[in-house]
Motif scaffolding. Structure first.
Motif, short mmCIF file in Angstrom:
data_model
loop_
_atom_site.label_atom_id
_atom_site.label_comp_id
_atom_site.label_asym_id
_atom_site.label_seq_id
_atom_site.Cartn_x
_atom_site.Cartn_y
_atom_site.Cartn_z
N UNK A 171 0.83 -1.21 0.00
CA UNK A 171 0.00 0.00 0.00
C UNK A 171 0.86 1.25 0.00
N UNK A 172 0.51 2.20 -0.85
CA UNK A 172 1.14 3.53 -0.84
C UNK A 172 0.11 4.55 -0.37
N UNK A 173 0.51 5.39 0.56
CA UNK A 173 -0.40 6.39 1.13
C UNK A 173 0.15 7.78 0.84
N UNK A 174 -0.71 8.62 0.27
CA UNK A 174 -0.31 9.98 -0.08
C UNK A 174 -1.26 10.99 0.55
N UNK A 175 -0.70 12.05 1.10
CA UNK A 175 -1.47 13.24 1.44
C UNK A 175 -1.23 14.25 0.33
N UNK A 176 -2.30 14.89 -0.16
CA UNK A 176 -2.13 15.82 -1.26
C UNK A 176 -2.59 17.23 -0.90
N UNK A 177 -1.98 18.18 -1.59
CA UNK A 177 -2.35 19.59 -1.46
C UNK A 177 -2.07 20.25 -2.80
N UNK A 178 -2.65 21.43 -2.99
CA UNK A 178 -2.45 22.17 -4.23
C UNK A 178 -0.98 22.56 -4.34
N UNK A 179 -0.37 22.31 -5.48
CA UNK A 179 0.99 22.80 -5.70
C UNK A 179 0.97 24.32 -5.83
N UNK A 180 2.06 24.93 -5.40
CA UNK A 180 2.23 26.38 -5.55
C UNK A 180 3.66 26.63 -6.04
N UNK A 181 3.93 27.79 -6.62
CA UNK A 181 5.31 28.08 -7.06
C UNK A 181 6.29 27.99 -5.89
N UNK A 182 7.46 27.46 -6.16
CA UNK A 182 8.45 27.31 -5.09
C UNK A 182 8.85 28.66 -4.51
N UNK A 183 8.87 29.71 -5.33
CA UNK A 183 9.21 31.04 -4.81
C UNK A 183 8.18 31.51 -3.79
N UNK A 184 6.91 31.21 -4.04
CA UNK A 184 5.86 31.54 -3.08
C UNK A 184 5.99 30.70 -1.82
N UNK A 185 6.28 29.42 -2.00
CA UNK A 185 6.43 28.52 -0.85
C UNK A 185 7.55 28.98 0.07
N UNK A 186 8.59 29.59 -0.50
CA UNK A 186 9.72 30.05 0.30
C UNK A 186 9.36 31.22 1.21
N UNK A 187 8.23 31.91 0.93
CA UNK A 187 7.86 33.08 1.73
C UNK A 187 6.67 32.81 2.64
N UNK A 188 6.33 31.54 2.83
CA UNK A 188 5.18 31.24 3.69
C UNK A 188 5.39 29.90 4.41
N UNK A 189 4.46 29.57 5.29
CA UNK A 189 4.54 28.36 6.11
C UNK A 189 3.80 27.18 5.51
N UNK A 190 3.48 27.24 4.24
CA UNK A 190 2.64 26.23 3.61
C UNK A 190 3.15 24.82 3.83
N UNK A 191 4.40 24.56 3.50
CA UNK A 191 4.93 23.21 3.59
C UNK A 191 5.04 22.75 5.04
N UNK A 192 5.43 23.64 5.92
CA UNK A 192 5.52 23.26 7.33
C UNK A 192 4.15 22.90 7.89
N UNK A 193 3.14 23.68 7.55
CA UNK A 193 1.79 23.39 8.03
C UNK A 193 1.28 22.06 7.50
N UNK A 194 1.51 21.79 6.22
CA UNK A 194 1.12 20.50 5.66
C UNK A 194 1.85 19.36 6.36
N UNK A 195 3.13 19.56 6.63
CA UNK A 195 3.89 18.53 7.32
C UNK A 195 3.37 18.24 8.71
N UNK A 196 2.90 19.27 9.42
CA UNK A 196 2.34 19.07 10.75
C UNK A 196 1.08 18.21 10.70
#
Length: 337
Positions: A171-196
């Motif tokens: 079994x492979x398990x994935x959590x998904x979210x909308x992709x965003x530009x990496x430059x935008x991701x660098x200026x916000x907590x998006x990835x950290x929040x998803x990781x939590x």
């Protein structure tokens, strides 16, 4: 009857509600972004593949109804207004309606749980563009609220309770979210929040069944780097790495409702990727249908209505929504007010 002086504004993206709405809706979404007409035609065909509309507006109305019912059960009667960025009811029209109704103070609830430009900052910019004449407080991204975490956990727990035990070897398990530009991701907590959120869900699963965070629904200039891996690519890679794979489980943690990007990008594209390898495919519901989600919103509204700061109830919110976060690459409009 006295006119209400306080109210709630549910702020969302908007969605076409029939085939005739699709083309003008897409023109609204992409206006000024230089998206080729051929790309718009492709996206229009995707809407037609799921019935020629998106259920987002209807799902938002249902969330508004459920929140109103929950507040009413606690003896709180507040009008809840609904305004969109890209389709009827348009935000500017809703703000004008609120002013005509005599609203003096409003709590703004953007329909996005995570920090990002389009999911947070742009909603604030949209509101500033309406030149609001009443006092407002905007709810900050709430994905780290304990009840949001509990809502995500309840989705997974309900699934596990009705399925055979997970065999991590197949079994492979994935959590998904909308992709965003990496430059935008660098200026916000998006990835950290998803990781939590992923960490909370990991605790419900067998220790040898990891969750991989994958992304979906990228758009825009293909030359611009966006967050990866794409969910379809991740499914293909998982099968190549493990030919014994038999099942794929997808948890759309980045979305509140089962709207177009869930119905097409997951239920069609990701499912097709899994089925191309003969794999079973289970896509779990989004959190908007849970009682915990409405309980969270209710608690935050009650804090605001009693004169408190609802954002103080969201862990880490004090570090969010300053003028330098969630940037799009364009000159920022000050939003920390």
């Amino acid at each position: 009857m006295a006119r209400p002086e306080r109210g709630i504004l549910w702020q969302s993206f908007g969605s076409p509600e029939g085939p005739d709405d699709v083309w003008p809706f897409l023109q609204n979404v992409t206006r000024g972004r230089g998206v080729p007409e051929a790309r718009l035609r492709l996206v229009a065909d995707q809407y037609l593949a799921t019935g020629g509309s998106s259920p987002l507006n209807a799902l938002n109305r249902d969330l508004i109804r459920r929140l109103g019912d929950s507040l009413g059960e606690r003896g709180v009667e507040l009008p809840i207004y609904f305004g969109n960025r890209n389709w009827h009811p348009y935000l500017a029209d809703t703000v004008d309606e609120m002013a005509r109704d005599g609203i003096q103070e409003a709590l703004i609830i953007p329909s996005s749980a995570y920090s990002s430009y389009s999911g947070c900052r742009q909603y604030r910019e949209d509101l500033i563009g309406c030149q609001v004449t009443f006092d407002t407080q905007t709810l900050k991204p709430f994905s780290q609220h304990p009840l949001f975490m509990a809502a995500e956990a309840s989705v997974v727990a309900s699934y596990l309770a009705t399925r055979p035990p997970i065999d991590a070897s197949t079994t492979a398990i994935f959590a998904t979210a909308h992709s965003i530009p990496t430059a935008t991701a660098d200026s916000c907590d998006y990835q950290r929040q998803l990781g939590s959120v992923c960490e909370v869900l990991r605790a419900l699963l067998p220790s040898d069944a990891p969750i991989e965070l994958a992304y979906q629904s990228r758009s825009g200039d293909p030359r611009t780097p966006w967050l990866t891996p794409d969910i379809a690519d991740a499914i293909h890679a998982s099968f190549e790495a493990n030919p014994n794979l038999r099942r794929v489980i997808v948890i759309p943690i980045g979305f509140i409702s089962d709207h177009q990007e869930v119905l097409y990008d997951l239920d069609i594209l990701a499912r097709n990727a899994a089925q191309s390898h003969g794999l079973g495919f289970d896509r779990l519901p989004t959190v908007g249908g849970t009682s915990e989600f409405i309980e969270m919103l209710t608690e935050l509204v009650l804090v605001w209505n009693s004169g408190g700061d609802p954002n103080s109830e969201i862990p880490g919110a004090e570090h969010l929504c300053h003028d330098g976060c969630c940037l799009s690459g364009a000159p920022p409009i000050p939003t920390s007010r």
